[in-house]
Design a protein around this motif. Structure first.
Motif, short mmCIF file in Angstrom:
data_model
loop_
_atom_site.label_atom_id
_atom_site.label_comp_id
_atom_site.label_asym_id
_atom_site.label_seq_id
_atom_site.Cartn_x
_atom_site.Cartn_y
_atom_site.Cartn_z
N ILE A 114 -5.55 9.11 1.27
CA ILE A 114 -6.11 8.06 0.80
C ILE A 114 -5.24 7.06 0.83
O ILE A 114 -4.00 7.12 0.65
CB ILE A 114 -6.74 8.23 -0.42
CG1 ILE A 114 -7.43 6.72 -1.18
CG2 ILE A 114 -5.46 8.76 -1.51
CD1 ILE A 114 -7.88 6.83 -2.39
N ARG A 115 -5.45 5.74 1.26
CA ARG A 115 -4.60 4.43 1.51
C ARG A 115 -4.69 3.64 0.26
O ARG A 115 -5.93 3.34 -0.17
CB ARG A 115 -5.10 3.89 2.58
CG ARG A 115 -3.96 2.59 2.90
CD ARG A 115 -4.36 1.98 4.15
NE ARG A 115 -3.41 1.02 4.68
CZ ARG A 115 -3.39 -0.23 4.23
NH1 ARG A 115 -4.35 -0.85 3.45
NH2 ARG A 115 -2.44 -1.35 4.62
N ARG A 158 -14.08 14.50 -5.76
CA ARG A 158 -12.86 14.12 -5.87
C ARG A 158 -12.61 12.45 -6.22
O ARG A 158 -13.33 11.89 -6.13
CB ARG A 158 -11.95 14.21 -4.50
CG ARG A 158 -11.96 15.78 -4.05
CD ARG A 158 -11.52 15.91 -2.48
NE ARG A 158 -11.45 17.11 -2.11
CZ ARG A 158 -12.55 17.77 -1.45
NH1 ARG A 158 -13.67 16.84 -1.55
NH2 ARG A 158 -12.50 18.92 -1.23
N GLU A 159 -11.70 12.45 -7.22
CA GLU A 159 -11.46 10.87 -7.62
C GLU A 159 -9.91 10.56 -7.75
O GLU A 159 -9.25 11.51 -8.16
CB GLU A 159 -11.99 10.68 -9.10
CG GLU A 159 -13.51 10.89 -9.06
CD GLU A 159 -14.21 10.64 -10.48
OE1 GLU A 159 -13.39 10.95 -11.49
OE2 GLU A 159 -15.33 9.98 -10.51
N VAL A 160 -9.60 9.30 -7.45
CA VAL A 160 -8.38 8.84 -7.68
C VAL A 160 -8.40 7.89 -8.73
O VAL A 160 -9.13 7.07 -8.86
CB VAL A 160 -7.54 8.17 -6.65
CG1 VAL A 160 -6.35 7.56 -7.02
CG2 VAL A 160 -7.22 9.34 -5.50
N TRP A 167 0.27 5.58 1.04
CA TRP A 167 -0.67 6.71 1.68
C TRP A 167 -0.40 8.14 0.89
O TRP A 167 1.13 8.47 0.50
CB TRP A 167 -0.50 7.02 3.13
CG TRP A 167 -1.14 6.12 4.04
CD1 TRP A 167 -0.40 5.15 4.66
CD2 TRP A 167 -2.38 5.84 4.32
NE1 TRP A 167 -1.30 4.29 5.49
CE2 TRP A 167 -2.41 4.88 5.31
CE3 TRP A 167 -3.64 6.93 4.34
CZ2 TRP A 167 -3.61 4.50 5.96
CZ3 TRP A 167 -4.62 6.60 5.03
CH2 TRP A 167 -4.74 5.45 5.99
N TYR A 207 1.00 -1.18 0.22
CA TYR A 207 0.01 0.12 -0.06
C TYR A 207 0.91 1.32 0.07
O TYR A 207 2.11 1.21 0.15
CB TYR A 207 -0.74 -0.23 1.18
CG TYR A 207 -0.08 0.04 2.25
CD1 TYR A 207 0.15 1.35 3.07
CD2 TYR A 207 0.26 -0.91 3.19
CE1 TYR A 207 0.79 1.48 4.02
CE2 TYR A 207 1.16 -0.98 4.48
CZ TYR A 207 1.33 0.37 4.86
OH TYR A 207 1.86 0.30 6.05
N VAL A 246 -13.02 9.60 -3.78
CA VAL A 246 -12.42 9.80 -2.56
C VAL A 246 -13.25 10.83 -1.62
O VAL A 246 -13.54 11.86 -2.12
CB VAL A 246 -11.05 10.43 -2.72
CG1 VAL A 246 -10.30 10.69 -1.46
CG2 VAL A 246 -10.35 9.41 -3.59
N ASP A 247 -13.67 10.69 -0.40
CA ASP A 247 -14.16 11.50 0.40
C ASP A 247 -13.42 12.14 1.60
O ASP A 247 -13.96 12.59 2.69
CB ASP A 247 -15.36 10.82 0.88
CG ASP A 247 -15.06 9.78 1.84
OD1 ASP A 247 -14.10 9.36 1.86
OD2 ASP A 247 -16.16 8.92 2.28
N ARG A 248 -12.03 12.19 1.50
CA ARG A 248 -11.20 12.44 2.74
C ARG A 248 -9.83 12.87 1.95
O ARG A 248 -9.34 12.45 0.87
CB ARG A 248 -11.22 11.41 3.64
CG ARG A 248 -10.32 10.24 2.98
CD ARG A 248 -10.31 9.13 4.16
NE ARG A 248 -11.81 8.53 4.23
CZ ARG A 248 -12.12 7.80 5.11
NH1 ARG A 248 -11.25 7.20 5.92
NH2 ARG A 248 -13.19 7.34 5.13
N GLN A 292 -11.69 5.79 -8.55
CA GLN A 292 -12.33 5.59 -7.39
C GLN A 292 -12.74 6.99 -6.71
O GLN A 292 -11.75 7.67 -6.48
CB GLN A 292 -11.08 4.78 -6.42
CG GLN A 292 -10.71 3.36 -6.67
CD GLN A 292 -12.16 2.35 -6.48
OE1 GLN A 292 -12.86 2.79 -5.55
NE2 GLN A 292 -12.03 1.45 -7.29
N LEU A 294 -3.68 14.22 -0.84
CA LEU A 294 -4.20 14.81 -2.27
C LEU A 294 -4.04 16.28 -2.49
O LEU A 294 -3.89 16.52 -3.49
CB LEU A 294 -5.93 14.38 -2.44
CG LEU A 294 -6.44 13.15 -2.22
CD1 LEU A 294 -7.85 12.95 -2.57
CD2 LEU A 294 -5.72 12.30 -3.52
#
Length: 326
Positions: free
Chosen positions: A325-326, A303-305, A286, A284, A320-322, A318, A289
């Motif tokens: 992201i991990r 927001r999207e990754v 971290w 993984y 993203v709401d924070r 994906q 953003l």
């Protein structure tokens, strides 16, 4: 600075008998114009003069007879001098009609100047005139209708302006009447709405005119028996295009003036800093953003990754709401 006084004529006022419903802004100029709430401009060159050839007949062949009116005498005036006359502030809601008459006379066969009409909303700058007339002398009174559309809580003010040509003569107005209903002979607009676009996009204003099929329309956007729709595009917009726009229509009988629609230009957000890698594990990572560090207008609402393989066309998005992201 004192205004030029060589354009003066004596003003005579009489008591006036008012028939029917009277609206603020009405004035037949039998009584002093200030009693109607009218006022002279303060930043112009000349004053309007009040005259009454009913009470004081004139032998001057260039003066209107049997009338009470406001006028600008251009004799002895230089080209380009201005005289402004302001009505009181008006707050009629929805479309209504204003009627007035004008008179032009010239002593050399040429026009004495230009008569402009402005509709100034909410103490804004004068902007461009919604109606004007110049050229050969009329030597008779001509009626004009203005179909004005304003909506609560906005107010407006009519401004009459004379710009002299350097030729001798006079320009006059009389019998300004405000009616609480639509004009009988002049088209009017349905409400125009504001527009919001991103910079670089095209903003489209839709101007819908309610009028008769036999009317001949000249329709434009000012910075402005059937339905006629004109679409005006403000292309390749920038922040400098933001502001209020209204629609203007000229017909054979008068002028229609719409309400203002607000044009809002948003600058799409651009990140100031790229995402940052903050930690790495065996399977993984971290990522910070930095999505709130932007130039331009917000808010950021999504927001999207995006994941892509090093080779090939496979990818995944994906939400993203924070911020981390991990």
């Amino acid at each position: 600075m004192d205004k030029v006084m060589h354009c003066l004529l004596a003003a005579i006022s009489l008591l006036v008998t008012i028939r029917g419903q009277v609206y603020k802004g009405d004035c037949d100029f039998d009584k002093p114009f200030a009693a109607c709430g009218y006022s002279q401009g303060r930043e112009d060159d000349l004053d309007w003069e009040q005259a009454n050839t009913i009470a004081k007949p004139t032998a001057d062949p260039w003066m209107p007879t049997d009338s009470a009116f406001m006028m600008v005498n251009t004799s002895g005036c230089f080209a380009g001098q201005k005289a402004l006359l302001f009505t009181p502030q008006l707050k009629e809601n929805d479309t209504h009609c204003v009627i007035f008459e004008y008179f032009l006379s010239g002593r050399e066969g040429a026009g004495p100047g230009q008569l402009n009409m402005y509709i100034r909303e909410n103490n804004s700058p004068l902007g461009m005139p919604v109606w004007n007339v110049s050229g050969p002398a009329t030597r008779d009174w001509v009626q004009v209708e203005l179909a004005i559309s304003t909506y609560w809580p906005n107010f407006y003010q009519m401004v009459f302006e004379v710009v002299t040509s350097g030729h001798r003569g006079l320009l006059a107005i009389k019998d300004v009447v405000l009616q609480g209903h639509q004009c009988m002979n002049t088209p009017h607009f349905l409400t125009i709405k504001g527009v919001e676009v991103n910079a670089g996009q095209t903003a489209a204003f839709h101007c819908t005119v309610n009028g008769r099929q036999r009317d001949t329309f000249n329709l434009w956007l000012q910075g402005i028996g059937g339905l006629f729709i004109g679409t005006f595009d403000v292309e390749n917009t920038t922040k400098g295009d933001s502001g209020r726009y209204r629609c203007i229509v000229h017909s054979d009988n008068g002028v229609g003036v719409s309400n203002y629609g607000e044009l809002t230009i948003k600058q799409p957000p651009v990140p100031i800093a790229p995402p940052q890698l903050t930690a790495v594990g065996a399977t993984y990572m971290w990522i910070q953003l930095n999505a709130n560090s932007i130039n331009g207008d917000g808010p950021i609402i999504d927001r999207e990754v995006e994941y892509r393989t090093v080779s090939g066309t496979m990818y995944d998005l994906q939400p993203v709401d924070r911020p981390l992201i991990r």
